[in-house]
Design a protein around this motif. Sequence first.
Motif, PDB file in Angstrom:
ATOM      1  N   THR B  10       0.845  -1.215   0.000  1.00 11.29           N
ATOM      2  CA  THR B  10       0.000   0.000   0.000  1.00 11.29           C
ATOM      3  C   THR B  10       0.870   1.251   0.000  1.00 11.29           C
ATOM      4  O   THR B  10       0.618   2.213  -0.736  1.00 11.29           O
ATOM      5  N   LEU B  11       1.905   1.209   0.832  1.00  7.85           N
ATOM      6  CA  LEU B  11       2.816   2.351   0.938  1.00  7.85           C
ATOM      7  C   LEU B  11       3.482   2.631  -0.410  1.00  7.85           C
ATOM      8  O   LEU B  11       3.499   3.779  -0.889  1.00  7.85           O
ATOM      9  N   GLY B  14       0.892   3.853  -2.963  1.00  9.31           N
ATOM     10  CA  GLY B  14       0.461   5.219  -2.623  1.00  9.31           C
ATOM     11  C   GLY B  14       1.520   6.245  -2.978  1.00  9.31           C
ATOM     12  O   GLY B  14       1.213   7.306  -3.526  1.00  9.31           O
ATOM     13  N   LEU B  15       2.754   5.921  -2.671  1.00  4.63           N
ATOM     14  CA  LEU B  15       3.836   6.863  -2.972  1.00  4.63           C
ATOM     15  C   LEU B  15       4.002   7.049  -4.477  1.00  4.63           C
ATOM     16  O   LEU B  15       4.316   8.154  -4.943  1.00  4.63           O
ATOM     17  N   ILE B  18       1.295   9.429  -5.526  1.00  9.72           N
ATOM     18  CA  ILE B  18       1.624  10.801  -5.107  1.00  9.72           C
ATOM     19  C   ILE B  18       2.726  11.373  -6.001  1.00  9.72           C
ATOM     20  O   ILE B  18       2.658  12.534  -6.432  1.00  9.72           O
ATOM     21  N   ALA B  21       1.238  12.347  -9.306  1.00  9.16           N
ATOM     22  CA  ALA B  21       0.445  13.586  -9.179  1.00  9.16           C
ATOM     23  C   ALA B  21       1.364  14.797  -9.056  1.00  9.16           C
ATOM     24  O   ALA B  21       1.123  15.851  -9.653  1.00  9.16           O
ATOM     25  N   LEU B  22       2.446  14.615  -8.313  1.00  5.02           N
ATOM     26  CA  LEU B  22       3.428  15.691  -8.126  1.00  5.02           C
ATOM     27  C   LEU B  22       4.039  16.096  -9.457  1.00  5.02           C
ATOM     28  O   LEU B  22       4.154  17.285  -9.792  1.00  5.02           O
ATOM     29  N   VAL B  25       1.605  18.023 -11.578  1.00  5.96           N
ATOM     30  CA  VAL B  25       1.478  19.422 -11.132  1.00  5.96           C
ATOM     31  C   VAL B  25       2.692  20.227 -11.592  1.00  5.96           C
ATOM     32  O   VAL B  25       2.569  21.342 -12.105  1.00  5.96           O
ATOM     33  N   TRP B 168       6.166  24.667 -13.984  1.00  6.07           N
ATOM     34  CA  TRP B 168       6.697  24.900 -12.637  1.00  6.07           C
ATOM     35  C   TRP B 168       8.097  24.296 -12.507  1.00  6.07           C
ATOM     36  O   TRP B 168       8.959  24.864 -11.841  1.00  6.07           O
ATOM     37  N   VAL B 175      11.894  30.021  -8.484  1.00  2.10           N
ATOM     38  CA  VAL B 175      11.105  29.917  -7.245  1.00  2.10           C
ATOM     39  C   VAL B 175      12.044  29.721  -6.046  1.00  2.10           C
ATOM     40  O   VAL B 175      11.883  30.369  -5.003  1.00  2.10           O
ATOM     41  N   LEU B 195      14.972  21.602   2.914  1.00  2.00           N
ATOM     42  CA  LEU B 195      13.527  21.335   2.958  1.00  2.00           C
ATOM     43  C   LEU B 195      13.209  19.955   2.390  1.00  2.00           C
ATOM     44  O   LEU B 195      12.478  19.167   2.995  1.00  2.00           O
ATOM     45  N   MET B 199      11.756  16.661   4.465  1.00  2.00           N
ATOM     46  CA  MET B 199      10.486  15.977   4.160  1.00  2.00           C
ATOM     47  C   MET B 199      10.728  14.522   3.757  1.00  2.00           C
ATOM     48  O   MET B 199       9.943  13.637   4.097  1.00  2.00           O
ATOM     49  N   ALA B 202      11.310  12.608   6.897  1.00  2.00           N
ATOM     50  CA  ALA B 202      10.031  12.378   7.592  1.00  2.00           C
ATOM     51  C   ALA B 202       9.284  11.220   6.935  1.00  2.00           C
ATOM     52  O   ALA B 202       8.731  10.348   7.619  1.00  2.00           O
ATOM     53  N   LEU B 203       9.304  11.223   5.616  1.00  2.00           N
ATOM     54  CA  LEU B 203       8.618  10.155   4.886  1.00  2.00           C
ATOM     55  C   LEU B 203       9.270   8.796   5.159  1.00  2.00           C
ATOM     56  O   LEU B 203       8.578   7.788   5.384  1.00  2.00           O
ATOM     57  N   ALA B 206       8.319   7.619   8.573  1.00  2.00           N
ATOM     58  CA  ALA B 206       6.927   7.155   8.594  1.00  2.00           C
ATOM     59  C   ALA B 206       6.807   5.785   7.948  1.00  2.00           C
ATOM     60  O   ALA B 206       6.146   4.884   8.483  1.00  2.00           O
TER      61      ALA B 206
END
Lengths: 493, 214
Positions: B10-11, B14-15, B18, B21-22, B25, B168, B175, B195, B199, B202-203, B206
């Motif tokens: 699942t992890l 899911g990643l 994501i 999607a990233l 964007v 972007w 940016v 940054l 993150m 943190a990922l 988790a």
Amino acid sequence: MKRTARRVWTVVVRTLRAVPRAAWVCAAIAIINAFCWALILPPFQVPDEPSHFAYVKQLAETGTLPTSHEKEFAREENLVLDELRESPFMPPTGTISSRAEHQRFEAALGEAAEEAREGSPAAGVATSQPPFYYALEAIPYLVGYDGNLLTRLELMRLFSALFAGITAMFVFLFVREALPATRIAPTAAGLSIAFAPLLGFMSGSVNPDSLLFAMSALLFWSLAFTFRRGLNYQRAVLIGVITALGLLTKLNFAGMLPGAIVGLAVLATRAPYSLRRPAYRPFAIGAGIAVVPAVIYVFINLVTNKPTLGAVTTATRLVHGSLFPAIEATWRLFLPHLPGMKAYAGGSVFATREIWFNGFVGQYGWVETAFPAWVYTIALWIGIALVVGCVWTLVTLRRTVLRRAAELAVYAVVAIGLVLLIGFAAFFGGGHEQSYTQARYLLPLLALFAAGLALAARAGGKRWEAVLGTSIVLALFADDIFSQLLVIARFYG
Amino acid sequence: MNSRTKAAITLAAGLLVIAAALLAVLLQAPRKVTGSNEIATVGELVSFRPQMTLCQGDELLPASTEAVRLSVAAYIGPAISITVSHGGQTLAVGSRGRGWVSSSLTLALRPALKAPSEVTFCLRRDHTRLVAGVLGNATSVARAATVNATPLAGRMRVEYLAAGDKSWLSLAHHVARRMGLGHDSPSGGWIVVPLAVLMLSALALAGWLIVRTE
């Protein structure tokens, strides 16, 4: 004296060692997340940050509390606000955009830092708040005293981020106490809260909300802990001290005070009959400690000829007739209106969704930075699925729910107290119905929200609990990442 | 399949979602600001109420303008529509449904303007009780915006937007550089590196905890 200190130290070390590693990991992730938000957010682009900074400045530089509700801040703070052209009216462009501008700005800040520091007697909306959070924030302020305002602000934000860790840790511990049958529940709940973008956003800024969320999580945990083990003197004192510190953190905690007192009373009555009389003593001690700040507050107001209950007295003077209009307004601020009830904003706003749900999913800056509407629609379907899952699990576990009805009722009283406080504040203070109510006001209930997520993860039974729990954590992580990108695009794009 | 394997799968899945999607964007090109009417947003000109028609003339829109960003702010905004006209002829229209949240309102124009044009904007709103403020700065009466043909104290700020030609991702350097400005950031634009590292750690933490717990 030495022996007492050693005993206290031993108790502290033993308590910290008893905290499971998973709780520490959740805390670390929440701190990292709030750190990132602290680095991303432009100075003072968080609700009321200029006012809270001014409060700390006054406290750290003069040792006194601010006295004026005006927003006439100190020169160096106004310099930052002017130079960064930051106001609630700012369109998405217009802040510093070149290295030369930045250097000129730093030189001006350096000059301002050389001037005599005389605090900031005016701290805007923060002036009426109690001093606990600001006193703690004075530590990083003084550590960075020789630096310019931006250095001090960044240090204060990083310090504030630590409270996000406390929140996530105690949310984990609360869920572990409240839902002891599963190992997955506390981890999924703790990680979800650690990645919750609104928690990171608020804790990555200078705002007493960060400590308020931590104190609230501590209160829920202490109640759950005591419900499982029974009330004794130490636990009553713990609940009392947490409540007192919460009251000293932010006025909003007053909404949770009745729940804490009711919780202590219920815990006292749950003692076996033979021990009931002795159990009232811890209750009295806990409740007594909890209300100490409120008593001091009333005493100070009486001595200084202010309204006895401060803002509460002012509000009650505005009540004409009964409290019913305020209760009705509170209902429609949070829930769909009932038949015969006026709709919120004449029916043009579905507050449950547009203020609370959308706000939790993500509205940043001065609540003017938002996702496109379709993001909230997708999130809404996920939210509905989670609510259905949570309700399903509660129905499945109805016997346990009934057995623990008193405990659940206490959590409900805590939540209702906060909701009433928010609703009444909006009703009496807003002037019109669309006051500046924000989703963050409900974050003191993060522990209950996390328990709801954990229950939703159990809806699929043991077979799917791991999958659902992991999916919930990933959803919050995705929300967090895209929220950070949204803010970056808004301010730096 | 045990819980640990399920969680790991699942992890990973899911990643991947994501990350996709990233990327989607980051590959989008944001609209670019091609100009503005150079009016500062100093304060509120008027509270924009139902039954009002707010018009502002003498706006010189560059060619390819496909949207305008107006200094109209709301806590929860009403539905607003815009008509862009020149000499009485409607060149473009646009609208935004109720429920927007911002200190500025972006309205897409249909069709996009092909040539530079001196135009008049007219704004109308729905009949709900939602509050919206029009922000701007004082000007002479002759140049001021009007409400139901009565001049206001000044004009609102308007920015003209055209379709972006850079994603972007290609703007990332720009940016990152801006993120280092106006902050206490000794590393300047390099601030994005810590940054990203933070993150990602943190990922990783988790992920480790999820797999270990299950």
